[in-house]
Motif scaffolding. Sequence first.
Motif, PDB file in Angstrom:
ATOM      1  N   VAL A 190      13.240  -0.819 -12.199  1.00  0.00           N
ATOM      2  CA  VAL A 190      13.500   0.573 -12.095  1.00  0.00           C
ATOM      3  C   VAL A 190      14.148   1.056 -13.592  1.00  0.00           C
ATOM      4  CG1 VAL A 190      14.706   2.502 -11.002  1.00  0.00           C
ATOM      5  CG2 VAL A 190      13.468   0.678  -9.646  1.00  0.00           C
ATOM      6  N   LYS A 191      13.712   1.643 -14.348  1.00  0.00           N
ATOM      7  CA  LYS A 191      14.023   2.011 -15.588  1.00  0.00           C
ATOM      8  C   LYS A 191      14.653   3.634 -15.871  1.00  0.00           C
ATOM      9  CE  LYS A 191      13.188  -1.666 -17.668  1.00  0.00           C
ATOM     10  NZ  LYS A 191      14.222  -2.536 -18.418  1.00  0.00           N
ATOM     11  N   LYS A 192      14.309   4.624 -14.766  1.00  0.00           N
ATOM     12  CA  LYS A 192      14.675   5.918 -14.999  1.00  0.00           C
ATOM     13  C   LYS A 192      15.030   6.550 -13.768  1.00  0.00           C
ATOM     14  CE  LYS A 192      12.635   6.957 -19.213  1.00  0.00           C
ATOM     15  NZ  LYS A 192      11.475   7.715 -20.082  1.00  0.00           N
ATOM     16  N   ASN A 205       0.651  -1.158  -0.059  1.00  0.00           N
ATOM     17  CA  ASN A 205      -0.123  -0.061  -0.027  1.00  0.00           C
ATOM     18  C   ASN A 205       0.844   1.279   0.052  1.00  0.00           C
ATOM     19  OD1 ASN A 205       0.791  -0.160   2.639  1.00  0.00           O
ATOM     20  ND2 ASN A 205      -1.135   0.084   3.468  1.00  0.00           N
ATOM     21  N   THR A 206       1.998   1.131   0.566  1.00  0.00           N
ATOM     22  CA  THR A 206       3.039   2.577   0.582  1.00  0.00           C
ATOM     23  C   THR A 206       3.654   2.576  -0.808  1.00  0.00           C
ATOM     24  OG1 THR A 206       4.816   1.236   1.598  1.00  0.00           O
ATOM     25  CG2 THR A 206       3.196   2.381   3.030  1.00  0.00           C
ATOM     26  N   ARG A 207       3.749   1.434  -1.587  1.00  0.00           N
ATOM     27  CA  ARG A 207       4.361   1.406  -2.791  1.00  0.00           C
ATOM     28  C   ARG A 207       3.855   1.785  -3.965  1.00  0.00           C
ATOM     29  NH1 ARG A 207       8.701  -3.513  -4.334  1.00  0.00           N
ATOM     30  NH2 ARG A 207      10.020  -2.022  -5.412  1.00  0.00           N
ATOM     31  N   PHE A 208       2.373   1.133  -3.970  1.00  0.00           N
ATOM     32  CA  PHE A 208       1.613   1.319  -5.031  1.00  0.00           C
ATOM     33  C   PHE A 208       0.366   1.904  -4.780  1.00  0.00           C
ATOM     34  CE2 PHE A 208       4.100  -2.445  -5.872  1.00  0.00           C
ATOM     35  CZ  PHE A 208       4.357  -2.344  -6.841  1.00  0.00           C
ATOM     36  N   GLU A 209      -0.145   2.482  -3.765  1.00  0.00           N
ATOM     37  CA  GLU A 209      -1.428   3.077  -3.350  1.00  0.00           C
ATOM     38  C   GLU A 209      -1.117   4.243  -2.675  1.00  0.00           C
ATOM     39  OE1 GLU A 209      -3.435  -0.070  -1.207  1.00  0.00           O
ATOM     40  OE2 GLU A 209      -3.613  -1.267  -2.931  1.00  0.00           O
ATOM     41  N   ASP A 210       0.037   4.895  -2.551  1.00  0.00           N
ATOM     42  CA  ASP A 210       0.382   6.227  -1.714  1.00  0.00           C
ATOM     43  C   ASP A 210      -0.195   6.218  -0.297  1.00  0.00           C
ATOM     44  OD1 ASP A 210       1.775   7.398  -3.961  1.00  0.00           O
ATOM     45  OD2 ASP A 210       0.009   7.939  -4.920  1.00  0.00           O
ATOM     46  N   LYS A 211      -0.307   5.156   0.215  1.00  0.00           N
ATOM     47  CA  LYS A 211      -0.471   5.039   1.807  1.00  0.00           C
ATOM     48  C   LYS A 211       0.660   5.576   2.568  1.00  0.00           C
ATOM     49  CE  LYS A 211      -4.696   3.478   1.134  1.00  0.00           C
ATOM     50  NZ  LYS A 211      -5.893   4.322   1.244  1.00  0.00           N
ATOM     51  N   PRO A 212       0.405   6.059   3.877  1.00  0.00           N
ATOM     52  CA  PRO A 212       1.682   6.425   4.555  1.00  0.00           C
ATOM     53  C   PRO A 212       2.756   5.468   4.967  1.00  0.00           C
ATOM     54  CG  PRO A 212      -0.533   7.104   5.860  1.00  0.00           C
ATOM     55  CD  PRO A 212      -0.780   6.106   4.598  1.00  0.00           C
ATOM     56  N   GLY A 213       3.856   5.689   4.713  1.00  0.00           N
ATOM     57  CA  GLY A 213       5.118   4.761   5.003  1.00  0.00           C
ATOM     58  C   GLY A 213       6.109   5.326   3.876  1.00  0.00           C
ATOM     59  N   THR A 214       7.053   4.419   3.836  1.00  0.00           N
ATOM     60  CA  THR A 214       7.970   4.473   2.603  1.00  0.00           C
ATOM     61  C   THR A 214       7.931   3.391   1.837  1.00  0.00           C
ATOM     62  OG1 THR A 214      10.236   5.290   2.510  1.00  0.00           O
ATOM     63  CG2 THR A 214      10.020   3.523   4.022  1.00  0.00           C
ATOM     64  N   ASN A 215       8.959   3.439   0.890  1.00  0.00           N
ATOM     65  CA  ASN A 215       9.172   2.420  -0.229  1.00  0.00           C
ATOM     66  C   ASN A 215      10.264   2.407  -0.733  1.00  0.00           C
ATOM     67  OD1 ASN A 215       8.722   4.119  -2.795  1.00  0.00           O
ATOM     68  ND2 ASN A 215       6.985   4.776  -1.730  1.00  0.00           N
ATOM     69  N   PRO A 216      10.876   1.430  -1.498  1.00  0.00           N
ATOM     70  CA  PRO A 216      12.159   1.284  -2.075  1.00  0.00           C
ATOM     71  C   PRO A 216      12.450   2.241  -3.062  1.00  0.00           C
ATOM     72  CG  PRO A 216      11.138  -0.956  -1.931  1.00  0.00           C
ATOM     73  CD  PRO A 216      10.127   0.056  -1.724  1.00  0.00           C
ATOM     74  N   GLU A 217      11.468   2.875  -3.790  1.00  0.00           N
ATOM     75  CA  GLU A 217      11.757   3.813  -4.831  1.00  0.00           C
ATOM     76  C   GLU A 217      12.240   4.986  -4.274  1.00  0.00           C
ATOM     77  OE1 GLU A 217      10.417   0.308  -6.416  1.00  0.00           O
ATOM     78  OE2 GLU A 217       9.254   1.577  -5.197  1.00  0.00           O
TER      79      GLU A 217
END
Length: 140
Positions: free
Chosen positions: A94-96, A36-48
Amino acid sequence: MITKTGSAKWEGGLKEGKGQVSSQSGALSDQPYGFNTRFEDKPGTNPEELIGAAHASCFSMALAMMLEQEGISGVAIETTSEISMDKEGDGFAVKKAHLKTSIKADADQAKVMEIADKAKAGCPISKLLNAEITMDAKMA
Protein backbone atom coordinates in the motif's frame (compact mmCIF):
# COMPACT_ATOMS: atom_id res chain seq x y z
CA MET A 1 -4.48 2.55 26.31
CA ILE A 2 -7.36 1.43 24.11
CA THR A 3 -7.03 -1.92 22.34
CA LYS A 4 -9.47 -3.12 19.68
CA THR A 5 -9.22 -6.31 17.65
CA GLY A 6 -10.00 -7.60 14.22
CA SER A 7 -9.59 -11.22 13.28
CA ALA A 8 -9.35 -13.31 10.15
CA LYS A 9 -9.68 -16.97 9.23
CA TRP A 10 -8.25 -18.44 6.02
CA GLU A 11 -8.43 -21.86 4.40
CA GLY A 12 -6.66 -23.00 1.23
CA GLY A 13 -4.16 -21.46 -1.13
CA LEU A 14 -4.07 -17.89 -2.35
CA LYS A 15 -6.29 -17.95 -5.44
CA GLU A 16 -8.74 -20.69 -4.50
CA GLY A 17 -8.69 -20.12 -0.76
CA LYS A 18 -11.38 -18.34 1.19
CA GLY A 19 -11.45 -16.35 4.37
CA GLN A 20 -13.70 -14.58 6.82
CA VAL A 21 -12.96 -11.37 8.68
CA SER A 22 -14.58 -10.28 11.95
CA SER A 23 -14.34 -7.37 14.36
CA GLN A 24 -14.40 -7.33 18.13
CA SER A 25 -17.60 -5.29 18.22
CA GLY A 26 -19.44 -7.71 15.95
CA ALA A 27 -20.02 -5.04 13.30
CA LEU A 28 -18.20 -7.46 11.00
CA SER A 29 -18.89 -11.10 11.60
CA ASP A 30 -17.39 -13.71 9.29
CA GLN A 31 -17.49 -11.39 6.28
CA PRO A 32 -16.04 -13.22 3.27
CA TYR A 33 -12.77 -12.16 1.67
CA GLY A 34 -10.38 -13.74 -0.76
CA PHE A 35 -8.31 -13.30 -3.88
CA ASN A 36 -11.47 -12.75 -5.93
CA THR A 37 -12.79 -10.02 -3.59
CA ARG A 38 -9.42 -8.31 -3.52
CA PHE A 39 -8.32 -8.48 -7.16
CA GLU A 40 -11.44 -9.35 -9.17
CA ASP A 41 -14.18 -7.15 -7.60
CA LYS A 42 -16.28 -10.12 -6.51
CA PRO A 43 -18.74 -9.77 -3.57
CA GLY A 44 -17.09 -9.64 -0.16
CA THR A 45 -14.53 -7.41 1.46
CA ASN A 46 -10.76 -6.97 1.29
CA PRO A 47 -8.01 -5.48 3.46
CA GLU A 48 -7.71 -2.28 1.42
CA GLU A 49 -11.37 -1.30 1.70
CA LEU A 50 -11.32 -2.07 5.41
CA ILE A 51 -8.29 0.20 5.81
CA GLY A 52 -10.09 2.82 3.72
CA ALA A 53 -13.15 2.67 5.97
CA ALA A 54 -10.98 2.89 9.08
CA HIS A 55 -9.03 5.84 7.66
CA ALA A 56 -12.14 7.74 6.51
CA SER A 57 -13.90 7.27 9.83
CA CYS A 58 -10.83 8.18 11.88
CA PHE A 59 -10.17 11.34 9.84
CA SER A 60 -13.83 12.41 10.07
CA MET A 61 -13.84 12.01 13.85
CA ALA A 62 -10.52 13.86 14.22
CA LEU A 63 -11.77 16.71 12.04
CA ALA A 64 -15.05 16.94 13.97
CA MET A 65 -13.11 17.12 17.24
CA MET A 66 -10.75 19.81 15.94
CA LEU A 67 -13.60 21.92 14.52
CA GLU A 68 -15.48 21.63 17.81
CA GLN A 69 -12.36 22.71 19.73
CA GLU A 70 -12.30 25.85 17.56
CA GLY A 71 -15.95 26.56 18.43
CA ILE A 72 -17.16 25.72 14.91
CA SER A 73 -20.70 24.34 14.74
CA GLY A 74 -23.09 23.08 12.07
CA VAL A 75 -20.62 20.33 11.16
CA ALA A 76 -21.37 17.50 8.73
CA ILE A 77 -18.52 15.51 7.15
CA GLU A 78 -18.55 12.88 4.39
CA THR A 79 -15.21 11.20 3.69
CA THR A 80 -13.85 8.46 1.44
CA SER A 81 -10.31 7.12 1.69
CA GLU A 82 -8.93 5.58 -1.49
CA ILE A 83 -6.26 3.02 -0.63
CA SER A 84 -3.82 2.31 -3.49
CA MET A 85 -1.85 -0.89 -3.61
CA ASP A 86 1.03 -1.15 -6.08
CA LYS A 87 3.36 -3.90 -7.19
CA GLU A 88 6.59 -3.87 -5.20
CA GLY A 89 9.27 -6.43 -6.02
CA ASP A 90 7.69 -9.87 -5.91
CA GLY A 91 4.68 -8.67 -3.93
CA PHE A 92 2.49 -5.65 -3.30
CA ALA A 93 2.51 -2.67 -0.96
CA VAL A 94 0.00 0.00 0.00
CA LYS A 95 1.66 3.19 -1.20
CA LYS A 96 -1.06 5.85 -1.06
CA ALA A 97 -4.16 6.86 0.82
CA HIS A 98 -6.19 9.68 -0.70
CA LEU A 99 -8.90 11.31 1.37
CA LYS A 100 -11.88 12.87 -0.39
CA THR A 101 -13.96 14.85 2.04
CA SER A 102 -16.91 17.20 1.86
CA ILE A 103 -17.32 19.40 4.91
CA LYS A 104 -20.29 21.48 5.97
CA ALA A 105 -19.51 23.90 8.78
CA ASP A 106 -20.52 27.34 9.99
CA ALA A 107 -17.06 28.83 9.47
CA ASP A 108 -14.68 30.47 7.03
CA GLN A 109 -13.53 28.08 4.29
CA ALA A 110 -9.83 28.87 4.76
CA LYS A 111 -10.06 28.07 8.49
CA VAL A 112 -11.90 24.78 7.85
CA MET A 113 -9.35 23.72 5.21
CA GLU A 114 -6.48 24.52 7.60
CA ILE A 115 -8.07 22.36 10.28
CA ALA A 116 -8.81 19.57 7.75
CA ASP A 117 -5.14 19.47 6.82
CA LYS A 118 -4.19 19.11 10.48
CA ALA A 119 -6.75 16.30 10.90
CA LYS A 120 -5.30 14.52 7.82
CA ALA A 121 -1.86 14.45 9.43
CA GLY A 122 -3.03 13.93 13.00
CA CYS A 123 -5.65 11.20 12.93
CA PRO A 124 -4.29 7.97 14.44
CA ILE A 125 -4.89 5.89 11.29
CA SER A 126 -3.00 8.46 9.17
CA LYS A 127 -0.12 8.09 11.60
CA LEU A 128 -0.31 4.29 11.30
CA LEU A 129 -0.14 4.23 7.51
CA ASN A 130 3.37 4.31 6.07
CA ALA A 131 2.08 5.79 2.83
CA GLU A 132 1.71 9.09 1.05
CA ILE A 133 -1.56 10.60 2.25
CA THR A 134 -3.20 13.23 0.05
CA MET A 135 -6.58 14.96 0.31
CA ASP A 136 -9.23 16.78 -1.72
CA ALA A 137 -11.37 18.77 0.68
CA LYS A 138 -14.28 21.06 -0.09
CA MET A 139 -16.97 22.92 1.75
CA ALA A 140 -20.45 21.61 1.03
